[in-house]
Design a protein around this motif. Structure first.
Motif, PDB file in Angstrom:
ATOM      1  N   VAL A   1      -8.348   4.990   5.469  1.00  0.00           N
ATOM      2  CA  VAL A   1      -7.886   4.296   4.269  1.00  0.00           C
ATOM      3  C   VAL A   1      -7.507   2.853   4.599  1.00  0.00           C
ATOM      4  N   ASP A   2      -6.696   2.681   5.644  1.00  0.00           N
ATOM      5  CA  ASP A   2      -6.253   1.334   6.021  1.00  0.00           C
ATOM      6  C   ASP A   2      -7.437   0.428   6.345  1.00  0.00           C
TER       7      ASP A   2
ATOM      8  N   PHE B   1       0.359   5.683   0.332  1.00  0.00           N
ATOM      9  CA  PHE B   1      -0.535   6.810   0.588  1.00  0.00           C
ATOM     10  C   PHE B   1       0.222   8.078   0.238  1.00  0.00           C
TER      11      PHE B   1
ATOM     12  N   THR C   1      -3.778  11.934   9.981  1.00  0.00           N
ATOM     13  CA  THR C   1      -3.675  10.615  10.615  1.00  0.00           C
ATOM     14  C   THR C   1      -5.004   9.876  10.542  1.00  0.00           C
TER      15      THR C   1
ATOM     16  N   THR D   1     -13.644   9.369   5.185  1.00  0.00           N
ATOM     17  CA  THR D   1     -12.656   8.704   4.337  1.00  0.00           C
ATOM     18  C   THR D   1     -13.136   7.332   3.906  1.00  0.00           C
TER      19      THR D   1
ATOM     20  N   ARG E   1      -5.592   8.515   7.052  1.00  0.00           N
ATOM     21  CA  ARG E   1      -4.809   7.304   6.812  1.00  0.00           C
ATOM     22  C   ARG E   1      -5.432   6.097   7.520  1.00  0.00           C
ATOM     23  N   GLU E   2      -5.940   6.307   8.735  1.00  0.00           N
ATOM     24  CA  GLU E   2      -6.600   5.210   9.448  1.00  0.00           C
ATOM     25  C   GLU E   2      -7.848   4.752   8.707  1.00  0.00           C
TER      26      GLU E   2
ATOM     27  N   HIS F   1       0.828  -1.207   0.000  1.00  0.00           N
ATOM     28  CA  HIS F   1       0.000   0.000   0.000  1.00  0.00           C
ATOM     29  C   HIS F   1       0.864   1.259   0.000  1.00  0.00           C
TER      30      HIS F   1
END
Length: 637
Positions: free
Chosen positions: A462-463, A441, A456, A513, A459-460, A439
């Motif tokens: 997305v994961d 980003f 942050t 997100t 990103r969380e 992955h």
């Protein structure tokens, strides 16, 4: 504790199940003076098989560490599992080894797992000493097995001795005479992993075992501890005993001391609150553990298997990993009231073994675990019953698929614009990456355009979304780019405190997100891929016809067929969920002589409608509702 100037050697003992590996460990510890008598697998009193299930089944499931001295060397002996379903345990041991002893039976010869292990050791470049065990057993054929080792394991294997009276209780190992000049050449070959010495003996009678120990101390590489410098090393095991959490780590350089604060894989530093050292069969409380030794650490609450700490020496590169499990099963408690304690117990087991990959679906009240093979079901059930008092059953095993992104796709949701319910603007583009890339980003906006906590949170989100794609499967090898952002700064009513109804929060970005990336994935399109193993199958030539028919029934496709003496060797592909069926049938079709090995090779696109997987997290794809309405109201970006 003795002075840290002794040379140390971290050694793994690996073998196909039933080759006598655990018995050899017991005999080594007896010869080294650690045990008063060697334990017996049949009697269930072995030093390294501590689990009750291990004693009952006569197999090793969890790796164990025992330290002893031989001549001028301190050996950290790591006894590892032999069954292929526990290959993850072997992997952890390999990450901390200086060398390995590969045990081969003088009766059964080179077996399926023997091949798998030797290939792994060769890939890692680890020095290997081969010990041909059971020379005292009826049917032992040391010379024949030596030839098999040379043709099937490595042409660089060479004998250091021979056997007299093979196949009898009087079987003895007779080492060859080696001159000083020849010894120097052998040492260089063995330490460079370009030559593999072969010794013979019996773990039961002790024949050849002291000569094996002399060879280990003479030919294999080791570490001379350095007492200065910051510590570095690798975590390879996490244990929970008597309510406490103990982390086993190989110290590679420097010294690890009580009260040291150590960063594990870049996370916040944690304090070492206690240290114990493996020493002559015991765990001894110490103030520091020098390089080359294995420490039992308390205080590292976040440590995970595979974590690294400190600046490792150049020669200690990342160990090659075995593939992740490709199978999973749902676990059900026999007693419905045991759902909560079962989940707590499985969570604790997953903490020790991250490859269990626990998944919980609260909506369906289902808990799934990942597997390498069917034997793990029995082991998990026995551990839950014996250690936690929870009895369980398992549903049929299924494959763990993946979803691959087909093309770029983008979506944007604007703040204060319907149907966006959150106080945030998020725009994302998802793109496919090559297989194995992982992955990524990236940002197409200024890093200072919003607070770091919001990035942050994105990103969380997305994961979390990539863990369960359009059809519920993990989405590997994808690049996600943030293209738009916006937020309402912290606000409050007049003469009042902060009002989150008027101000953006990290949770707004985290939640939005997931919705935006879900829409981007739908627009990009994903293809569900099922795991496919590459297999190698060696069978007697006269059984080839019936074996080919069986492979066809399991949708296995041979790609290459070669003859090796009176055997046929087939290499091909087989669906992961068919591996167990093939493994069960091969012995019956080959008089027990067939050797089948397999491992994950790739994921193949599924034919027909994609299979959906139940979700462990809230479903953002369901939350965004009707696709037509969403596509009209969400800008494409």
């Amino acid at each position: 504790m003795r002075a840290g100037s002794r040379r140390t050697l971290s050694l793994g003992i690996v073998a196909h199940v039933d080759a006598g590996k655990t018995s050899l460990t017991e005999r080594v510890l007896y010869e080294a003076g650690v045990l008063d008598h060697p334990g017996s697998v049949d009697a269930g009193d072995t030093q390294t098989d501590s689990m009750a299930l291990e004693r009952q089944r006569g197999i090793t499931i969890r790796s164990a560490v025992v330290s002893f001295d031989w001549r001028a060397t301190t050996v950290n002996l790591i006894d590892t599992p032999g069954h292929s379903d526990f290959i993850a345990e072997v992997e952890r041991a390999l990450t901390v080894l200086d060398a390995a002893v590969l045990v081969v039976s003088a009766v059964e010869g080179v077996q399926a797992q023997t091949l798998v292990l030797m290939r792994a050791l060769q890939r890692l470049g680890l020095p290997v000493v081969v010990f041909v065990n059971k020379v005292d057993r009826s049917g032992a054929d040391p010379d024949g097995v030596l030839g098999e080792i040379g043709t099937r394991l490595s042409p660089e294997a060479f004998a250091l001795g021979q056997v007299s009276d093979a196949g009898t209780r009087d079987a003895a190992y007779l080492p060859f005479e080696v001159g000083a000049t020849e010894l120097g050449e052998l040492r260089a070959r063995v330490r460079g992993a370009t030559g593999h010495p072969v010794l013979f003996g019996s773990a039961i009678t002790g024949a050849g075992v002291t000569q094996l120990l002399d060879t280990l101390a003479t030919l294999l590489p080791g570490v001379t501890p350095e007492g200065t410098g910051p510590p570095s090393g690798t975590v390879f095991k996490v244990d929970r005993a008597e309510g406490g959490r103990t982390v086993l780590a190989r110290v590679r350089s420097g010294s690890l001391r009580v009260r040291d604060r150590v960063e594990l894989d870049g996370r916040a530093a944690e304090k070492v609150t206690g240290l114990r050292l493996f020493d002559r069969g015991r765990l001894v409380t110490v103030d520091q553990v020098p390089a080359g030794r294995i420490a039992a650490v308390t205080g590292w609450s976040s440590a995970r298997i595979g974590d690294r700490f400190g600046a490792l020496p150049a020669q200690c590169g990342e160990a090659e990993q075995f593939s992740r499990p490709t199978l999973e099963t749902v676990v059900d408690p026999v007693r419905p009231d045991d759902v909560v304690p079962m989940y707590a117990a499985l969570t604790e087991l997953a903490d020790q073994d991250p490859l269990i990959d626990l998944r919980r679906d609260d909506g369906r009240r289902e808990i799934a675990v990942s597997l390498y093979g069917e034997v793990q079901k029995e082991v998990i059930a026995a551990v839950l019953a014996q250690e936690y008092g929870v009895e369980v059953t398992f549903r049929p095993t299924t494959s763990i698929c993946v979803e691959r992104v087909v093309a770029p796709g983008a979506a944007v949701q604007l703040i204060a614009t319907a149907p966006n319910p959150f106080l945030a603007t998020v725009g994302l583009r998802v793109e496919p990456l090559p297989v194995g890339a992982g992955h990524e980003f990236a940002l197409e906006i200024e890093l200072g355009s919003m607070p770091p906590a919001f990035f942050t949170a994105v990103r969380e989100g997305v994961d979390a979304t990539l863990e369960e794609g359009v059809h519920g499967w993990p989405v590997p090898d994808a690049r996600v780019v943030m293209t738009h952002s916006g937020y309402f700064p912290r606000q409050s009513h007049a003469h009042a405190t902060f009002d989150k109804a008027m101000s953006s929060t990290a949770q707004d970005f985290r939640s939005l997100t997931r919705l935006v990336l879900a829409q981007a994935l739908v627009r990009a399109g994903t293809v569900v891929g099922a795991p496919v193993h590459r297999f190698e199958l060696e069978v007697p030539e006269d059984t080839l016809g019936s074996v080919l028919g069986e492979l066809s029934r399991h949708h296995a496709v041979p790609l290459e067929t070669t003859l090796r003496g009176r055997s046929a060797v087939l290499v091909g592909e087989v669906p992961a969920d068919a591996v167990h069926g093939v493994q069960q049938r091969i012995p019956h079709l080959t008089r027990g002589e067939g050797v089948f090995t397999s491992g994950l090779d790739h994921y193949a696109p599924m034919t027909g409608p994609p299979v959906d997987r139940s979700r462990a997290q809230p479903d953002p794809f369901a939350q965004i509702g009707d696709w037509t309405r969403i596509q009209r109201s969400w800008p494409a970006g």
